[in-house]
Scaffold this active site. Structure first.
Site, PDB file in Angstrom:
ATOM      1  N   CYS A  75       0.808  -1.224   0.000  1.00  0.00           N
ATOM      2  CA  CYS A  75       0.000   0.000   0.000  1.00  0.00           C
ATOM      3  C   CYS A  75       0.844   1.280   0.000  1.00  0.00           C
ATOM      4  O   CYS A  75       1.903   1.329   0.615  1.00  0.00           O
ATOM      5  CB  CYS A  75      -0.885   0.061   1.234  1.00  0.00           C
ATOM      6  SG  CYS A  75      -1.826  -1.419   1.555  1.00  0.00           S
ATOM      7  N   ARG A 135       5.188   0.018  -5.656  1.00  0.00           N
ATOM      8  CA  ARG A 135       5.077  -0.750  -4.421  1.00  0.00           C
ATOM      9  C   ARG A 135       4.095  -1.909  -4.569  1.00  0.00           C
ATOM     10  O   ARG A 135       4.092  -2.827  -3.760  1.00  0.00           O
ATOM     11  CB  ARG A 135       4.618   0.170  -3.270  1.00  0.00           C
ATOM     12  CG  ARG A 135       5.632   1.239  -2.929  1.00  0.00           C
ATOM     13  CD  ARG A 135       5.039   2.265  -1.993  1.00  0.00           C
ATOM     14  NE  ARG A 135       4.761   1.720  -0.676  1.00  0.00           N
ATOM     15  CZ  ARG A 135       5.625   1.677   0.330  1.00  0.00           C
ATOM     16  NH1 ARG A 135       6.837   2.143   0.146  1.00  0.00           N
ATOM     17  NH2 ARG A 135       5.285   1.174   1.490  1.00  0.00           N
ATOM     18  N   TRP A 168      -2.920  -2.722  -1.431  1.00  0.00           N
ATOM     19  CA  TRP A 168      -2.518  -4.083  -1.801  1.00  0.00           C
ATOM     20  C   TRP A 168      -3.279  -4.975  -0.835  1.00  0.00           C
ATOM     21  O   TRP A 168      -3.014  -4.967   0.366  1.00  0.00           O
ATOM     22  CB  TRP A 168      -1.006  -4.233  -1.639  1.00  0.00           C
ATOM     23  CG  TRP A 168      -0.440  -5.511  -2.169  1.00  0.00           C
ATOM     24  CD1 TRP A 168      -0.032  -5.768  -3.452  1.00  0.00           C
ATOM     25  CD2 TRP A 168      -0.185  -6.712  -1.418  1.00  0.00           C
ATOM     26  NE1 TRP A 168       0.453  -7.057  -3.543  1.00  0.00           N
ATOM     27  CE2 TRP A 168       0.374  -7.651  -2.321  1.00  0.00           C
ATOM     28  CE3 TRP A 168      -0.377  -7.094  -0.091  1.00  0.00           C
ATOM     29  CZ2 TRP A 168       0.737  -8.937  -1.930  1.00  0.00           C
ATOM     30  CZ3 TRP A 168      -0.008  -8.373   0.292  1.00  0.00           C
ATOM     31  CH2 TRP A 168       0.547  -9.277  -0.624  1.00  0.00           C
ATOM     32  N   ASN A 222      -1.693   1.743   5.925  1.00  0.00           N
ATOM     33  CA  ASN A 222      -0.790   0.726   5.386  1.00  0.00           C
ATOM     34  C   ASN A 222      -0.359  -0.131   6.567  1.00  0.00           C
ATOM     35  O   ASN A 222       0.028   0.413   7.599  1.00  0.00           O
ATOM     36  CB  ASN A 222       0.419   1.420   4.748  1.00  0.00           C
ATOM     37  CG  ASN A 222       1.402   0.434   4.147  1.00  0.00           C
ATOM     38  OD1 ASN A 222       1.115  -0.753   4.058  1.00  0.00           O
ATOM     39  ND2 ASN A 222       2.545   0.936   3.727  1.00  0.00           N
ATOM     40  N   GLY A 223      -0.428  -1.463   6.436  1.00  0.00           N
ATOM     41  CA  GLY A 223      -0.048  -2.347   7.533  1.00  0.00           C
ATOM     42  C   GLY A 223      -1.191  -3.288   7.873  1.00  0.00           C
ATOM     43  O   GLY A 223      -2.144  -3.418   7.102  1.00  0.00           O
ATOM     44  N   GLU A 282      18.469 -16.863  -7.734  1.00  0.00           N
ATOM     45  CA  GLU A 282      18.057 -15.505  -8.069  1.00  0.00           C
ATOM     46  C   GLU A 282      17.589 -15.428  -9.531  1.00  0.00           C
ATOM     47  O   GLU A 282      16.590 -14.782  -9.831  1.00  0.00           O
ATOM     48  CB  GLU A 282      19.214 -14.524  -7.795  1.00  0.00           C
ATOM     49  CG  GLU A 282      18.955 -13.084  -8.143  1.00  0.00           C
ATOM     50  CD  GLU A 282      17.711 -12.461  -7.490  1.00  0.00           C
ATOM     51  OE1 GLU A 282      17.133 -13.062  -6.581  1.00  0.00           O
ATOM     52  OE2 GLU A 282      17.314 -11.377  -7.947  1.00  0.00           O
ATOM     53  N   LYS A 299      13.813 -14.266 -10.615  1.00  0.00           N
ATOM     54  CA  LYS A 299      13.583 -13.135 -11.532  1.00  0.00           C
ATOM     55  C   LYS A 299      12.611 -13.553 -12.632  1.00  0.00           C
ATOM     56  O   LYS A 299      11.672 -12.855 -12.954  1.00  0.00           O
ATOM     57  CB  LYS A 299      14.923 -12.747 -12.158  1.00  0.00           C
ATOM     58  CG  LYS A 299      15.424 -11.371 -12.228  1.00  0.00           C
ATOM     59  CD  LYS A 299      15.225 -10.390 -11.170  1.00  0.00           C
ATOM     60  CE  LYS A 299      14.938 -10.832  -9.815  1.00  0.00           C
ATOM     61  NZ  LYS A 299      14.797  -9.992  -8.728  1.00  0.00           N
ATOM     62  N   GLU A 342       9.013 -14.060 -11.260  1.00  0.00           N
ATOM     63  CA  GLU A 342       8.389 -12.799 -10.835  1.00  0.00           C
ATOM     64  C   GLU A 342       7.750 -12.048 -11.994  1.00  0.00           C
ATOM     65  O   GLU A 342       6.652 -11.541 -11.869  1.00  0.00           O
ATOM     66  CB  GLU A 342       9.455 -11.867 -10.223  1.00  0.00           C
ATOM     67  CG  GLU A 342       9.794 -12.151  -8.797  1.00  0.00           C
ATOM     68  CD  GLU A 342      10.867 -11.191  -8.267  1.00  0.00           C
ATOM     69  OE1 GLU A 342      10.702 -10.686  -7.162  1.00  0.00           O
ATOM     70  OE2 GLU A 342      11.875 -10.942  -8.967  1.00  0.00           O
ATOM     71  N   HIS A 350      18.376 -36.292  -7.999  1.00  0.00           N
ATOM     72  CA  HIS A 350      17.693 -36.932  -6.862  1.00  0.00           C
ATOM     73  C   HIS A 350      16.197 -36.649  -6.895  1.00  0.00           C
ATOM     74  O   HIS A 350      15.571 -36.485  -5.860  1.00  0.00           O
ATOM     75  CB  HIS A 350      18.321 -36.469  -5.540  1.00  0.00           C
ATOM     76  CG  HIS A 350      19.756 -36.867  -5.415  1.00  0.00           C
ATOM     77  ND1 HIS A 350      20.166 -38.179  -5.308  1.00  0.00           N
ATOM     78  CD2 HIS A 350      20.899 -36.129  -5.440  1.00  0.00           C
ATOM     79  CE1 HIS A 350      21.484 -38.229  -5.260  1.00  0.00           C
ATOM     80  NE2 HIS A 350      21.958 -37.002  -5.339  1.00  0.00           N
ATOM     81  N   LYS A 397       6.756  -4.153  -3.984  1.00  0.00           N
ATOM     82  CA  LYS A 397       8.177  -3.820  -3.872  1.00  0.00           C
ATOM     83  C   LYS A 397       8.624  -3.824  -2.414  1.00  0.00           C
ATOM     84  O   LYS A 397       9.693  -4.302  -2.084  1.00  0.00           O
ATOM     85  CB  LYS A 397       8.409  -2.432  -4.479  1.00  0.00           C
ATOM     86  CG  LYS A 397       9.849  -1.974  -4.460  1.00  0.00           C
ATOM     87  CD  LYS A 397      10.637  -2.675  -5.525  1.00  0.00           C
ATOM     88  CE  LYS A 397      12.108  -2.349  -5.499  1.00  0.00           C
ATOM     89  NZ  LYS A 397      12.874  -3.372  -6.217  1.00  0.00           N
TER      90      LYS A 397
HETATM   91  C1  G6P Z   1       9.699  -8.075  -2.049  1.00  0.00           C
HETATM   92  C2  G6P Z   1      10.271  -7.606  -3.372  1.00  0.00           C
HETATM   93  C3  G6P Z   1      11.551  -8.359  -3.674  1.00  0.00           C
HETATM   94  C4  G6P Z   1      12.536  -8.167  -2.527  1.00  0.00           C
HETATM   95  C5  G6P Z   1      11.932  -8.611  -1.178  1.00  0.00           C
HETATM   96  C6  G6P Z   1      12.806  -8.176  -0.015  1.00  0.00           C
HETATM   97  O1  G6P Z   1       9.244  -9.377  -2.170  1.00  0.00           O
HETATM   98  O2  G6P Z   1       9.337  -7.818  -4.418  1.00  0.00           O
HETATM   99  O3  G6P Z   1      12.126  -7.850  -4.859  1.00  0.00           O
HETATM  100  O4  G6P Z   1      13.686  -8.909  -2.770  1.00  0.00           O
HETATM  101  O5  G6P Z   1      10.664  -7.975  -0.994  1.00  0.00           O
HETATM  102  O6  G6P Z   1      12.848  -6.783   0.010  1.00  0.00           O
HETATM  103  P1  G6P Z   1      13.950  -5.903   0.699  1.00  0.00           P
HETATM  104  O7  G6P Z   1      13.499  -4.496   0.480  1.00  0.00           O
HETATM  105  O8  G6P Z   1      13.961  -6.284   2.151  1.00  0.00           O
HETATM  106  O9  G6P Z   1      15.243  -6.206   0.040  1.00  0.00           O
END
Ligand code: G6P
Length: 607
Positions: free
Chosen positions: A2, A27, A74, A100-101, A480, A484, A487, A503, A602
């Site tokens: 949010c 966000r 959100w 937010n929260g 990673e 990516k 996502e 395995h 985000k």
């Molecule tokens: C969310 C974002 C990711 C990020 C993760 C941790 O899931 O979409 O891209 O890696 O949070 O975020 P931070 O700000 O703690 O690195």
């Protein structure tokens, strides 16, 4: 997650709020709304969907007020729909709230308020806040908000306006970020700096349970005891352009292209006379004698950086390292003592699980060093030592440049600890430092050579499932790379250690299955070639990523993406970029919204 924007001044509030909310779109959100003083009324307009849907609904209403609060939601409690969107209004319609929260005790508060005759129309936890402020309101809005937050459990950033106070509004926070923007004859609140950057660079960063009272030419901050708090103004050093696309089609591409620069910015100020100097880290060789174990704790991409961190800290500093997901760590009663160093990694510095893992570690006596991108964020403020990654604002939801800088920061920390431990000789240290300084130009070459990756993506974007395999540091990178891809392209993907695939998961490899293999570790190259043979024997199509010198990989893989010859130990910084580009081009081919992938946020400020 949010986004909140609030405005009071001489401009029309609606465009200020909507433009600010647009800057927070990264966000993640699924509905939005505003509450505005319009003549003597409090008007609320909100709806499901993108901000463009809100604009269409707001324009015909001619809301001319100069005070208002806005929100992008959100969904957590209740599906994304018009009713669950914020702002929420109190029973009388006199008070509007954005939040937010998560209010954890909302059920109990709801029952209490229902007994008092308050009717609820949404499924949200936030609606209790609007009613509770009204319940406590006796003519003083600041006091009503203070009495309200004393009863709230959980996390919140709140913006509150009241029909009887057309020249002011109130905000408060706990465990969810909120800043105050200070203008001339106008003031703002926002979840994050980009929302207000076109108006001012001077901000106050609120602490937990602080309440701010905003008028157009006055801002007062109070603590939960009601005492006024004097704060230093934080001046934002980056400009609007850093948070704009600057001609790129997507933030994600812009941010990948910034990788050479931000790596340079992260390394250069920390190397003096050929030696690593981390002024912000006060850990002495004496302190290290008392540290027998390191924990690295983070979420998402930052966690994957932490997996690389484990390998390199153990390699250089010879201290055992355990890497943990913050959401698991905080609830598993971790065996943390005052003989541990906890390294927290976070781009935003606000991820709630990571923040709580930090607090848990401190409570148990550990020293906390954080690697954070956002200056002044909660994690940075609460850590004993902070090493900033100078990645600048990262707007695309999928993290790219922040990851490369997190790796770079981890190399700096590993070498710094190793020097203090005496576990690395000077010659090796100097060689690694010299090679680190070459990373930006190596990355420039990687970024200049993206055509092959783009072509490969255009041929394979219909893949249903893609595997990433690697060994050692390449296994960490595979995690990673796979994340990516998932996502932003929504293609199912899994990361496996090269030796582990057989395995079980190799059962899923069939004719045409795509397997991506980062192969940057010299001592594991032969082993990986065997693993490639195993998957190819079952019909897989293999794309390998390796240093130019590794000619033998060409015979094993179907396509090889070459990266410059950097030392194996540093290769993750350059080898991740082809995988980021691969995910990007796959998503583009599939027509996905690269910067704002579905369901993702985000900055994850709820558990
Ligand atoms: C969310 C974002 C990711 C990020 C993760 C941790 O899931 O979409 O891209 O890696 O949070 O975020 P931070 O700000 O703690 O690195």
């Amino acid at each position: 997650m949010c986004g909140i924007v609030g405005y009071i001044g001489d401009k029309m509030a609606v465009p200020v709020l909507i433009n600010g909310l647009k800057k927070l779109e990264y966000r993640g959100y699924d509905s939005s709304g505003v509450a505005i003083f319009n003549n003597s009324d409090l008007d609320v307009v909100k709806c499901k969907g993108r901000l463009s849907a809100l604009e269409e609904k707001v324009i015909p209403k001619s809301l001319n007020g100069m005070v208002g609060i806005g929100h992008t939601r959100w969904a957590t409690h209740g599906e994304p729909n018009d009713i669950n969107s914020h702002p929420h209004i109190s029973k009388s319609g006199n008070i509007a709230v954005v939040h937010n929260g998560i209010i954890e005790n909302y059920m109990k508060l709801k029952e209490f308020l229902q007994e008092k005759g308050f009717k609820f129309i949404s499924e949200t936890d936030t609606e209790v806040v609007a009613h509770l402020v009204e319940y406590h309101y006796r003519g003083d809005l600041v006091k009503a908000v203070k009495d309200t937050i004393e009863e709230l459990e959980g996390s919140y950033a709140l913006g509150v306006i009241c029909k009887f106070h057309p020249d002011e509004f109130v905000a408060a926070r706990k465990d969810s970020p909120l800043i105050v923007g200070l203008g001339k004859g106008e003031n703002f609140i926002a979840s994050d700096i980009p929302a207000i950057l076109e108006h001012t660079r001077d901000v106050y960063i609120l602490e937990d349970k602080e309440i701010v009272h905003l008028k157009k030419d006055e801002v007062k901050i109070f603590n939960i005891l009601g005492a006024e708090v004097k704060k230093d103004v934080f001046h934002v050093s980056w400009d609007v352009a850093s948070a704009e696309k600057s001609g790129y089609e997507h933030f994600m591409m812009k941010e990948m292209c910034e990788e050479p620069k931000v790596i340079r910015d992260t390394i250069n100020p920390r190397i003096k006379d050929g030696k690593i100097v981390l002024d912000d880290i006060k850990i002495t060789p004496g302190d290290l004698e008392n540290i027998d174990k390191i924990f690295i704790v983070a979420c998402g991409t930052a966690y994957h950086a932490g997996v690389v961190g484990k390998y390199i800290i153990e390699k250089f500093a010879k201290i055992p390292v355990e890497t943990d997901l913050a959401s698991e760590f905080r609830y598993r009663n971790p065996l943390i003592t005052d003989r541990n160093l906890v390294i927290i990694i976070s781009q935003s510095g606000e991820t709630i699980d990571t923040l709580f893992a930090l607090r848990e570690s401190k409570k148990r006596g550990a020293r906390v060093l954080s690697i954070v991108n956002v200056v002044g964020s909660s994690i940075a403020r609460e850590s004993d030592d902070v090493l900033y990654t100078w990645a600048g604002p990262e707007i695309a939801v999928a993290s790219t440049k922040a990851y490369n800088t997190q790796l770079t920061a981890l190399y700096l920390v590993a070498l710094d600890l190793a020097c203090k431990q005496g576990s690395i000789d000077e010659e090796t240290c100097t060689r690694i430092i010299d090679e680190m300084r070459e990373l930006p130009s190596a990355l420039e070459k990687v970024l200049a050579d993206k055509a092959d990756i783009q072509k490969f993506a255009s041929e394979h974007y219909n893949a249903k499932s893609i595997f990433f395999i690697g060994r050692g540091l390449d296994y960490a990178l595979s995690m990673e790379g796979s994340l990516k891809l998932k996502e932003i392209s929504y293609i199912h993907s899994e990361a496996y250690a090269g030796g582990e695939l057989k395995h079980g998961t190799i059962a899923l490899i069939e004719k045409g299955t795509l397997v991506i293999c980062p192969m940057t570790q010299d001592y594991l190259l032969e082993k990986m070639i065997s693993n490639i043979k195993e998957v190819k024997a079952r019909g897989a199509v293999v794309m390998a990523i390796t240093q130019e010198k590794n000619k033998e990989v060409e015979k094993a893989a179907d396509i090889v993406i070459k990266i410059p010859d950097v030392d194996s130990v540093l290769a993750p910084v350059t080898a991740i970029t082809p995988m980021q580009l691969f995910a990007y081009y796959m998503a583009i081919e599939k027509g996905c919204d690269v910067d704002k992938p579905r369901n993702l946020a985000k900055s994850v400020t709820v558990e």
